[in-house]
Design an enzyme around this catalytic site. Sequence first.
Site, PDB file in Angstrom:
ATOM      1  N   ASP A  40       0.876  -1.252   0.063  1.00  0.00           N
ATOM      2  CA  ASP A  40      -0.045   0.015   0.231  1.00  0.00           C
ATOM      3  C   ASP A  40       0.694   1.329   0.035  1.00  0.00           C
ATOM      4  O   ASP A  40       1.407   1.472   1.038  1.00  0.00           O
ATOM      5  CB  ASP A  40      -0.812   0.303   1.480  1.00  0.00           C
ATOM      6  CG  ASP A  40      -1.802  -1.078   1.297  1.00  0.00           C
ATOM      7  OD1 ASP A  40      -1.494  -2.439   0.917  1.00  0.00           O
ATOM      8  OD2 ASP A  40      -2.879  -0.871   1.645  1.00  0.00           O
TER       9      ASP A  40
ATOM     10  N   LYS B 178      -7.303   3.151  -3.375  1.00  0.00           N
ATOM     11  CA  LYS B 178      -7.574   3.069  -1.846  1.00  0.00           C
ATOM     12  C   LYS B 178      -7.909   4.581  -1.231  1.00  0.00           C
ATOM     13  O   LYS B 178      -7.156   5.529  -1.730  1.00  0.00           O
ATOM     14  CB  LYS B 178      -6.259   2.648  -1.127  1.00  0.00           C
ATOM     15  CG  LYS B 178      -6.645   2.333   0.500  1.00  0.00           C
ATOM     16  CD  LYS B 178      -5.179   1.625   1.038  1.00  0.00           C
ATOM     17  CE  LYS B 178      -5.315   1.737   2.669  1.00  0.00           C
ATOM     18  NZ  LYS B 178      -4.268   1.070   3.263  1.00  0.00           N
TER      19      LYS B 178
ATOM     20  N   LYS C  30     -10.244  -0.234  -2.604  1.00  0.00           N
ATOM     21  CA  LYS C  30     -10.060  -0.662  -0.816  1.00  0.00           C
ATOM     22  C   LYS C  30     -10.564   0.783  -0.226  1.00  0.00           C
ATOM     23  O   LYS C  30      -9.898   1.989  -0.645  1.00  0.00           O
ATOM     24  CB  LYS C  30      -8.734  -0.796  -0.852  1.00  0.00           C
ATOM     25  CG  LYS C  30      -8.585  -1.215   0.707  1.00  0.00           C
ATOM     26  CD  LYS C  30      -6.961  -1.655   0.944  1.00  0.00           C
ATOM     27  CE  LYS C  30      -6.550  -1.917   2.489  1.00  0.00           C
ATOM     28  NZ  LYS C  30      -5.364  -1.977   2.851  1.00  0.00           N
TER      29      LYS C  30
END
Length: 227
Positions: free
Chosen positions: A99, A161, A190
């Site tokens: 991430d 995300k 996400k």
Amino acid sequence: MVDLSKMDQKSIGKCFDYAILPKYTDEATIREGAAAAIESNCAALNVNTSYWLPLCCELLEGSTVLPSCCIDFPFGSSMSVKKALETELAVKLGGKAIDMAMNVGAMRSGKYDDVKMEIFDFVKAAQGNITKLIMDVGFLTDDEIRIATEFCVEAGVTYAKTATGQYEGPTMEQFLIMKSVTSGTKTGIKVSGVKYPRPQNAYAFLVAGADLIGTRSAPEIIAALPL
């Protein structure tokens, strides 16, 4: 889109990354988190830096929970070359899902070429592993959210995300902007930064089309909805 009617208590776990991100995280916390992630059948155990990846790999061995870490977290303001090197190191240490925090300041300044380049560099450095680009949409305009999500799709990011979870989380409206861009593509979404009450809001985002939820409360949220 997640169909909760077809889920059971075990399978719903794969809709969640268990995030352990505080600055004060210690080894005992990682060990407890790994056990909880395995018990809840989470998709990944996401830790704050690559420092903890070797321990995560050891603890998660033999399970289906992926070792995962953050890159340039939470600010994302480092040069692209540094982020790429940090990503390469994370992969070398066993990271299977990465991430990376986007350079929000560059996006807000209209330096779109720089942002696009760092996203492409990130995907290349991840060497085929799962990539998640953290946008922190609470700091962005609707147009900036759309543009950043388009860059994710173009670069082949696995998941766009919403947030680091350290600042403001996404609104449903912001999420839906991202969803409108990723619909019909290979890029999922996400959602992190889920607001209280977390169980209700997490499942609301899944029903609305989120592919994955990242949260420090993953085991509690999973247990909150008996299936």
